[in-house]
Design an enzyme around this catalytic site. Sequence first.
Site, PDB file in Angstrom:
ATOM      1  N   GLU A 222       0.751  -1.228  -0.261  1.00  0.00           N
ATOM      2  CA  GLU A 222       0.113  -0.088  -0.059  1.00  0.00           C
ATOM      3  C   GLU A 222       0.814   1.256   0.128  1.00  0.00           C
ATOM      4  OE1 GLU A 222      -3.916  -2.153   2.250  1.00  0.00           O
ATOM      5  OE2 GLU A 222      -2.186  -0.939   3.447  1.00  0.00           O
ATOM      6  N   ASP A 288      -4.476  -6.086  12.714  1.00  0.00           N
ATOM      7  CA  ASP A 288      -5.522  -5.738  13.693  1.00  0.00           C
ATOM      8  C   ASP A 288      -4.897  -5.753  15.165  1.00  0.00           C
ATOM      9  OD1 ASP A 288      -7.395  -5.577  11.585  1.00  0.00           O
ATOM     10  OD2 ASP A 288      -8.228  -7.397  12.038  1.00  0.00           O
TER      11      ASP A 288
END
Length: 339
Positions: A222, A288
């Site tokens: 990303e 997460d």
Amino acid sequence: MDEPAPRAATAPADDARLTPAEMVQRLSRANVLVVGDAMLDRYIHGHVERLSPEAPVPVLTIAREVALPGGAANVVRNLTALGAACAFVSVVGDDQTGSDLTGLIGGQPGVEPWLLVQGGRTTTRKTRFLADGQHLLRADREQTDPIEARLAERLLRIARDAMAATSLMVLSDYGKGVLSGDLAAALVRIAGELGRKVVVDPASGDCARFAGADVILPTAGELALATGLPTARDDEVEAAAAVLMTRYRFGAVMVLRGVAGISVFGAGPALHMALPRDQKLDLFGVTDAALATLAAGLAVAMPLSCAARLAGAAAGIVATRPGTVVARPADLQAVLSES
């Protein structure tokens, strides 16, 4: 639903003098707002002993099924595992999956759920089939369209109220429509007005929507998409992170580099943290866990470098255990004591 009660952020202490137990205990004082895409993760476990006579595919004999909160809801699950309080704002559909997910999220201690229902929307569900711990297949049911405009306005109002009662906001974007359009930028702006820090997990290289956030956690891929720069080596990642911080006014960048570990920039000297190298790694859920632990640390006024080290420890714990697991206080204390 009652407005979540605020918890005051702990004043900064001399973190270098804290024991591992004291560092981890501070995380339980955090009060965090999470906004993002909720989904249901289903795991169907079984055994394979033969191929189907109907097609050359394995026949899975099912032994057990497990359903867990996924996506942004897994960030909430990681926060509650640390003992932190959490307000969660998201959107589900008016289907059975949405109902099941609402029950799972609401049943967690310390969670104030604000799950808005959009009629006719499909709640994201990911079903994984595993044979003796090995993945055979994943089947997804989802809808990624932006949420309805009226619902987005309501979500923004609720998030503003929840922001006033919490110490930090997490934006967990899985690209399922909750943080689409101008909503993410509006949330970052409101957080700035209220003096709240913002930590972001982007769904893609489109980082412009989160401009001005305090910390962003892109993967190396990303980061490469967002900057157009290579991100294979340490120096390349550092150069790309510097461009990202300048371009979008991010305070810091934590880059999730897969088996290469985690790198943090913007908190003094670059910080590179390796994942355990002597074990088989399962990277599912690592982001997460790192996101939740970092957010909890910053919410209680830890320096970024300290919170990042805790996040790196949480990532290492989750990476060495198969399935969707969380890093609990005892796990973190053990890792920190060893290091």
